[in-house]
Design an enzyme around this catalytic site. Structure first.
Site, mmCIF file in Angstrom:
data_model
loop_
_atom_site.group_PDB
_atom_site.id
_atom_site.type_symbol
_atom_site.label_atom_id
_atom_site.label_comp_id
_atom_site.label_asym_id
_atom_site.label_seq_id
_atom_site.Cartn_x
_atom_site.Cartn_y
_atom_site.Cartn_z
ATOM 1 N N ASN A 44 32.267 70.320 -8.361
ATOM 2 C CA ASN A 44 33.517 71.010 -8.715
ATOM 3 C C ASN A 44 34.241 70.297 -9.844
ATOM 4 O O ASN A 44 34.792 70.923 -10.744
ATOM 5 C CB ASN A 44 34.442 71.096 -7.494
ATOM 6 C CG ASN A 44 33.892 72.030 -6.455
ATOM 7 O OD1 ASN A 44 33.694 73.205 -6.714
ATOM 8 N ND2 ASN A 44 33.613 71.503 -5.277
ATOM 9 N N LYS A 45 34.223 68.958 -9.764
ATOM 10 C CA LYS A 45 34.837 68.198 -10.860
ATOM 11 C C LYS A 45 34.103 68.492 -12.157
ATOM 12 O O LYS A 45 34.713 68.721 -13.201
ATOM 13 C CB LYS A 45 34.717 66.688 -10.595
ATOM 14 C CG LYS A 45 35.684 66.105 -9.612
ATOM 15 C CD LYS A 45 35.501 64.583 -9.653
ATOM 16 C CE LYS A 45 36.291 63.852 -8.623
ATOM 17 N NZ LYS A 45 36.018 62.397 -8.628
ATOM 18 N N ASP B 149 38.242 58.787 -11.142
ATOM 19 C CA ASP B 149 38.625 58.735 -9.737
ATOM 20 C C ASP B 149 39.945 59.482 -9.580
ATOM 21 O O ASP B 149 40.836 59.368 -10.423
ATOM 22 C CB ASP B 149 38.778 57.296 -9.243
ATOM 23 C CG ASP B 149 38.615 57.227 -7.736
ATOM 24 O OD1 ASP B 149 37.565 57.656 -7.229
ATOM 25 O OD2 ASP B 149 39.547 56.773 -7.040
ATOM 26 N N GLY C 47 38.735 70.530 -2.508
ATOM 27 C CA GLY C 47 39.567 69.460 -1.946
ATOM 28 C C GLY C 47 40.867 69.976 -1.343
ATOM 29 O O GLY C 47 40.865 70.886 -0.494
ATOM 30 N N TYR C 48 41.968 69.410 -1.791
ATOM 31 C CA TYR C 48 43.277 69.740 -1.226
ATOM 32 C C TYR C 48 43.971 70.895 -1.951
ATOM 33 O O TYR C 48 45.142 71.178 -1.670
ATOM 34 C CB TYR C 48 44.175 68.486 -1.271
ATOM 35 C CG TYR C 48 43.648 67.349 -0.424
ATOM 36 C CD1 TYR C 48 43.949 67.267 0.938
ATOM 37 C CD2 TYR C 48 42.822 66.359 -0.964
ATOM 38 C CE1 TYR C 48 43.461 66.232 1.728
ATOM 39 C CE2 TYR C 48 42.321 65.319 -0.191
ATOM 40 C CZ TYR C 48 42.648 65.263 1.148
ATOM 41 O OH TYR C 48 42.152 64.244 1.936
ATOM 42 N N ASP C 49 43.271 71.579 -2.852
ATOM 43 C CA ASP C 49 43.899 72.688 -3.584
ATOM 44 C C ASP C 49 44.540 73.739 -2.664
ATOM 45 O O ASP C 49 45.613 74.251 -2.986
ATOM 46 C CB ASP C 49 42.876 73.368 -4.516
ATOM 47 C CG ASP C 49 42.566 72.526 -5.750
ATOM 48 O OD1 ASP C 49 43.367 71.620 -6.062
ATOM 49 O OD2 ASP C 49 41.535 72.771 -6.397
HETATM 50 P P1 ITT Z 1 32.666 61.214 -7.091
HETATM 51 O O1 ITT Z 1 33.115 59.918 -6.448
HETATM 52 O O2 ITT Z 1 31.177 61.378 -7.155
HETATM 53 O O3 ITT Z 1 33.359 61.471 -8.403
HETATM 54 P P2 ITT Z 1 34.269 62.410 -5.029
HETATM 55 O O4 ITT Z 1 34.528 63.821 -4.556
HETATM 56 O O5 ITT Z 1 33.916 61.366 -3.985
HETATM 57 O O6 ITT Z 1 33.147 62.452 -6.157
HETATM 58 P P3 ITT Z 1 36.659 60.923 -5.556
HETATM 59 O O7 ITT Z 1 36.142 59.685 -4.931
HETATM 60 O O8 ITT Z 1 37.399 60.804 -6.860
HETATM 61 O O9 ITT Z 1 35.506 61.972 -5.848
HETATM 62 O O10 ITT Z 1 37.569 61.669 -4.476
HETATM 63 C C1 ITT Z 1 38.331 62.693 -4.906
HETATM 64 C C2 ITT Z 1 38.848 63.485 -3.715
HETATM 65 O O11 ITT Z 1 40.247 63.767 -3.985
HETATM 66 C C3 ITT Z 1 38.152 64.830 -3.667
HETATM 67 O O12 ITT Z 1 37.043 64.798 -2.817
HETATM 68 C C4 ITT Z 1 39.271 65.740 -3.180
HETATM 69 O O13 ITT Z 1 39.385 65.660 -1.789
HETATM 70 C C5 ITT Z 1 40.518 65.125 -3.815
HETATM 71 N N1 ITT Z 1 40.782 65.722 -5.141
HETATM 72 C C6 ITT Z 1 40.610 65.156 -6.369
HETATM 73 N N2 ITT Z 1 40.917 66.021 -7.345
HETATM 74 C C7 ITT Z 1 41.260 67.166 -6.748
HETATM 75 C C8 ITT Z 1 41.634 68.426 -7.207
HETATM 76 O O14 ITT Z 1 41.671 68.720 -8.510
HETATM 77 N N3 ITT Z 1 41.930 69.370 -6.318
HETATM 78 C C9 ITT Z 1 41.874 69.112 -4.995
HETATM 79 N N4 ITT Z 1 41.504 67.948 -4.459
HETATM 80 C C10 ITT Z 1 41.190 66.972 -5.324
#
Ligand code: ITT
Length: 207
Positions: free
Chosen positions: A11-12, A70, A154-156
């Site tokens: 998603n990112k 992150d 995520g928390y969207d």
């Molecule tokens: P990578 O470490 O592989 O990048 P990850 O999902 O583990 O993937 P993070 O450690 O940065 O990424 O954790 C980010 C979490 O924060 C993500 O899983 C969501 O729960 C929340 N998050 C981050 N950006 C968000 C967004 O744009 N909208 C909603 N939730 C978000």
């Protein structure tokens, strides 16, 4: 030249590709390159984790630009939780739904002015195993009282934006990508790459 995004979160990657459209770089992620690549995220801050992601990957992919990202949710009345634990807030078997429910439960009954929260995104750009620059972005809002909307991740679905009267999960991705924490940070990165860095990278590769 390639820009490797040190993330496996699809998603990112989807958001980042849209934000960086038009940049003269081939964007690839760890999800495309090596899904088994493991990075232990044990930093105490978003910055620590972003720097770690960038350096660990940059030491392996020495000729590419690498971006460590992150991000997470910070809820003021929870003393900053879930913060760096956003992904696994509900424990070992956490998923987005369980994480959202945990936050909603902790804030049950609280009035609007106690529901303030923000998303934060930290970026670390690395080349040849060294950090070149860091960028950050933030989006402010409120924790909604229920799960609403199907877009995003995520928390969207619980992150409410008073100016749109919607949760982020009720916005079209192109709108999220104009206002989000991630888009703010990545637009700074894009400007930096366009203005300062790409020439240096070409020089670096010719050495
Ligand atoms: P990578 O470490 O592989 O990048 P990850 O999902 O583990 O993937 P993070 O450690 O940065 O990424 O954790 C980010 C979490 O924060 C993500 O899983 C969501 O729960 C929340 N998050 C981050 N950006 C968000 C967004 O744009 N909208 C909603 N939730 C978000």
């Amino acid at each position: 030249m390639r820009l490797i995004i040190a993330t496996k979160n699809k998603n990112k990657v989807k958001e980042i590709r849209q934000i960086l459209k038009g940049l003269n770089l081939r964007i690839v992620s760890l999800y495309d390159l090596d899904r088994k690549f493991r990075i232990v995220e044990n930093g105490r801050t978003f910055k620590d984790n972003a720097v770690k992601k960038a350096l660990v990957v940059s030491k392996v992919y020495k000729n590419d630009l690498v971006m460590g990202e992150d991000s997470g949710l910070v809820v003021e009345c929870l003393g900053g939780e879930p913060g760096v634990y956003s992904k696994r807030y509900a424990g070992r078997n956490a998923n987005d739904y369980k994480n959202n429910l945990k936050v909603l439960k902790k804030l049950e009954g609280l009035s609007k002015n106690k529901r303030r929260a923000y998303f934060f995104c930290f970026l670390a750009l690395s080349l040849g195993g060294k950090i070149e620059e860091i960028f950050e972005g933030r989006m402010d809002g409120l924790i909604h009282c229920e799960i609403c909307g199907d877009n995003g991740f995520g928390y969207d679905p619980i992150f409410y934006l008073p100016s749109y009267k919607k949760t982020v999960a009720q916005l079209h991705l192109s709108l999220k990508n104009r206002i989000s924490h991630r888009s703010k940070a990545f637009r700074k990165l894009k400007k930096f790459l366009e203005q300062k860095c790409l020439e240096k990278c070409e020089g670096f590769r010719e050495r």
